[in-house]
Design a protein around this motif. Structure first.
Motif, PDB file in Angstrom:
ATOM      1  N   UNK A  40      -1.364  -4.936 -22.385  1.00 20.85           N
ATOM      2  CA  UNK A  40      -2.144  -3.718 -22.153  1.00 20.85           C
ATOM      3  C   UNK A  40      -1.639  -2.603 -23.069  1.00 20.85           C
ATOM      4  N   UNK A  64       2.339   1.806  -3.436  1.00 21.71           N
ATOM      5  CA  UNK A  64       1.317   2.296  -4.368  1.00 21.71           C
ATOM      6  C   UNK A  64       1.101   3.797  -4.209  1.00 21.71           C
ATOM      7  N   UNK A 115       3.240  -3.907 -19.235  1.00 23.70           N
ATOM      8  CA  UNK A 115       2.476  -5.135 -19.463  1.00 23.70           C
ATOM      9  C   UNK A 115       2.225  -5.252 -20.976  1.00 23.70           C
ATOM     10  N   UNK A 146      -5.691   2.100 -10.605  1.00 24.01           N
ATOM     11  CA  UNK A 146      -6.679   1.083 -10.242  1.00 24.01           C
ATOM     12  C   UNK A 146      -6.638   0.786  -8.748  1.00 24.01           C
ATOM     13  N   UNK A 147      -5.536   1.159  -8.124  1.00 24.10           N
ATOM     14  CA  UNK A 147      -5.410   0.939  -6.677  1.00 24.10           C
ATOM     15  C   UNK A 147      -5.931   2.134  -5.880  1.00 24.10           C
ATOM     16  N   UNK A 206      -2.664   3.595 -16.679  1.00 21.78           N
ATOM     17  CA  UNK A 206      -3.808   3.590 -15.770  1.00 21.78           C
ATOM     18  C   UNK A 206      -3.617   2.625 -14.586  1.00 21.78           C
ATOM     19  N   UNK A 207      -2.723   1.654 -14.751  1.00 22.33           N
ATOM     20  CA  UNK A 207      -2.573   0.593 -13.732  1.00 22.33           C
ATOM     21  C   UNK A 207      -2.476   1.096 -12.291  1.00 22.33           C
ATOM     22  N   UNK A 208      -1.552   2.026 -11.988  1.00 23.54           N
ATOM     23  CA  UNK A 208      -1.456   2.462 -10.580  1.00 23.54           C
ATOM     24  C   UNK A 208      -2.742   3.109 -10.062  1.00 23.54           C
ATOM     25  N   UNK A 237      -3.720   1.800 -20.921  1.00 25.53           N
ATOM     26  CA  UNK A 237      -4.016   0.868 -19.825  1.00 25.53           C
ATOM     27  C   UNK A 237      -2.822   0.678 -18.902  1.00 25.53           C
ATOM     28  N   UNK A 250       3.463   6.252 -16.256  1.00 24.01           N
ATOM     29  CA  UNK A 250       2.929   5.323 -15.256  1.00 24.01           C
ATOM     30  C   UNK A 250       3.529   5.614 -13.875  1.00 24.01           C
ATOM     31  N   UNK A 291      -9.940   8.816 -13.876  1.00 20.05           N
ATOM     32  CA  UNK A 291      -8.748   8.065 -14.285  1.00 20.05           C
ATOM     33  C   UNK A 291      -8.410   8.399 -15.734  1.00 20.05           C
ATOM     34  N   UNK A 318       0.838  -1.211   0.000  1.00 24.59           N
ATOM     35  CA  UNK A 318       0.000   0.000   0.000  1.00 24.59           C
ATOM     36  C   UNK A 318       0.870   1.258   0.000  1.00 24.59           C
TER      37      UNK A 318
END
Lengths: 385, 230
Positions: B105, B89, B102, B116-117, B112-114, B109, B161, B125, B86
């Motif tokens: 993705x 993040x 990734x 999502x948390x 956007x990954x971080x 995308x 990112x 977003x 946590x």
């Protein structure tokens, strides 16, 4: 949403590998379903039996007959509503490969005991009126192309000679599991023919089938029947129809067990293949999983990705496999002809196929998910897929 | 909120060793130094000097054997794995030598990954990701997959990112190590802008003196120890 997207895209990442794994699961699920259906077919007779029917046979062995005069004595027992008899005929239609059970029965009473055999009244009347007539099941008619009025030539084995029977009725099954692979001829015709040949085997029957009014009295009536013929020339053994049928299955239990074992071996093999696929997949992507971990995604998320991918592959294989089981079973059933009287995929088999696929999907992901969840991020980042 | 006068990273007597086949291999020995808030620091040293290990410790993806390590006032050594996840993040942005995007993705995308948390709504977003990608000059490449991008473009996606969730520090492990000179200069310029315009503390590991010149502060490591003479 992103979670599902990642699972789906990861699943389709190595299309050839995924396709081959899915193919393996499809084959395994079909084989599993087919083998389970064979086992079910083995038990079809017992499953289709009635609680209000008893079968009385010679206490020594089924191979020994019973005198015809037992019929009246059994009929007098309180609780017996109908009594009939059947004798295994064992004729060969052209060649031994064309196997279907044939019984010489008391035409007037036998079908009263089997309401699940649906016969048109006119055809029934025609059968009763023709001593050389016979009743055949729909499966026999369809397999060999018999129609009403056709003649079925049989070569006797237990009762030697050439027998020629005319199809007077074709019965359908009231339920899918009803056995429609049998032929019934008049016992009177058989007995008279034996008398003409001065055979010692006249006036004997194979088994008595007893209809009772109350299934709760099955044990009591069975004991009473056997008590009457105690110390007689042919002592009897009476049991419920289900127990009688299961007795047949017990004779071949080793085969049934072998088929059951093979069906699970098939699943175990595909589990090994699937586990290998998932292990390779997780090993190749360890750096990606480490990156996700570094970004703050927890071990549960990563384990979820692996379980999700494994389940997606397994379920794809299961759906295709289950759908293909039906045509494959149909082809198999046609190939074996009337060897299995009832050969249909049950809902239970479909459930078992689905459960087996889910179990494979989950189990195959256990070790890779555990490894990915535990791998140190720094170590994972250094990994080259 | 940390006080800008306080060091963002406090390191005291930090040691780390690896165990290889029963042998203990020391990697970092008694490291003590501070990184001021808003600093752009380069950690230099030859291969095996322990610079990447030190970066991993600061980023909370590895744990020291002993010593004190505070980032933004938080003793990250004392955090559990879940707490550390946590914390990462919320506080750390990662830039890797090989981008670590990734592959399944798109650029959008990946960036956007971080997020999502976080509790941000989808629209929020989207706005943030579009802004971040425009800042690294990849607005027209949002729907492209990493395999459809050049190395420099992939690293720019990785940078977007890294800062999308507005972390306290950015850690960059050889961010130009896999790039040609032109792309490397673009990436270094981008990092400088993140430091000067957005006030991000950047800790960069490199053995490229040219890349190190972008940093305001350079620390040298030699055989697991800080080289105070350099």
């Amino acid at each position: 949403m992103h979670f599902l997207k990642l699972i789906l895209r990861n699943t389709l990442r190595h299309k050839l590998r995924t396709s081959l794994t899915v193919l393996g699961i499809v084959v395994a699920i079909i084989a599993f379903g087919l083998l389970r259906t064979v086992v079910d077919a083995w038990y079809a007779g017992a499953e289709g039996s009635s609680a209000t029917r008893l079968v009385t046979r010679n206490a020594i062995s089924l191979a020994f007959p019973l005198p015809i005069n037992y019929q009246e004595r059994i009929h007098k027992i309180h609780g017996v509503t109908v009594i009939s008899h059947a004798s295994w005929f064992g004729g060969v239609y052209i060649t031994e490969k064309n196997f279907f059970p044939q019984f010489a029965v008391d035409a007037k009473t036998y079908f009263d005991l089997y309401p699940e055999y649906l016969i048109a009244p006119a055809e029934m009347k025609a059968f009763i009126g023709d001593r050389k007539g016979c009743v055949i099941g729909r499966k026999v008619a369809d397999t060999y192309g018999f129609k009403i009025g056709d003649t079925i030539p049989l070569r006797g084995t237990i009762y030697p000679g050439a027998w020629s029977l005319t199809v007077r009725a074709i019965y359908d099954g009231a339920q899918a599991r009803t056995d429609t692979s049998q032929l019934f001829l008049h016992w009177d015709y058989l007995n008279e023919t034996l008398k003409k040949a001065s055979s010692r085997r006249t006036d004997w029957v194979g088994v008595y089938v007893i209809g009772i009014s109350d299934s709760d009295r099955a044990a009591e009536i069975s004991i009473e029947v056997d008590k009457i013929f105690k110390n007689s020339l042919a002592e009897t053994l009476t049991e419920t129809e289900k127990a009688f049928q299961l007795g047949f299955v017990a004779m071949t239990e080793a085969i049934v067990i072998a088929i059951r074992v093979v069906s699970f071996v098939v699943i175990f093999i595909i589990l090994a293949v699937m586990a290998n696929t998932m292990a390779m997949t997780a090993r190749e992507r360890i750096s990606e999983y480490a990156t996700l971990k570094a970004l703050g995604f927890g071990p549960r998320f990563l384990a979820g990705l692996i379980y999700g991918e494994s389940l997606a592959i397994a379920l794809a294989g299961a759906v295709i496999g289950i759908l293909l089981t039906f045509p494959v079973a149909d082809i198999f059933s046609k190939q074996v002809g009337t060897l299995f009287p009832v050969f249909g995929i049950t809902v239970e088999t479909i459930y078992m196929q689905a459960v087996a696929a889910i179990a494979v999907g989950v189990t195959a992901a256990v070790l890779p998910a555990f490894r990915v969840a535990r791998v140190p991020i720094a170590e994972g980042l250094q990994s080259i897929g | 909120m940390e006080n800008l006068s306080d060091p963002i990273v406090q390191i005291r007597h930090l040691t780390k060793a690896y165990h290889r086949g029963g042998q203990v291999v020391p990697v970092l020995t008694d490291i003590t130094f501070d990184i001021p808030c808003g600093e752009f620091i380069a950690l230099m040293g030859p291969s095996g000097s322990g610079k990447s290990t030190l970066l991993n410790l600061i980023a909370g993806i590895d744990k020291p054997d002993s010593g004190l390590l505070k980032v933004g006032g938080v003793d990250i050594v004392a955090l559990s794995e879940a707490e550390l996840a946590d914390w990462r993040a919320a506080n750390v942005g990662f830039i890797f030598q090989f981008y670590n995007l990734m592959p399944v993705l798109t650029a959008f995308e990946n960036v956007e990954l971080p997020l999502l948390l976080t509790r941000l709504a989808r629209n929020e977003r989207r706005e943030r990701v579009e802004l971040a990608l425009s800042m690294v000059g990849l607005t027209d490449r949002m729907e492209h997959y990493p395999s459809e991008l050049s190395g420099g473009q992939q690293q720019r996606v990785a940078i977007a990112r890294a800062f999308i969730a507005d972390p306290v520090i950015l850690v960059a492990d050889e961010p130009t190590g896999d790039l040609d000179r032109v792309s490397a200069d673009e990436i270094l310029a981008m990092l400088e802008r993140l430091n000067s315009e957005m006030g991000k503390t950047i800790i960069m590991v490199t053995h490229d003196p040219h890349a190190a010149k972008s940093a305001h502060l350079i620390r040298h490591l030699e055989k697991g120890e800080l080289d105070v003479t350099a």
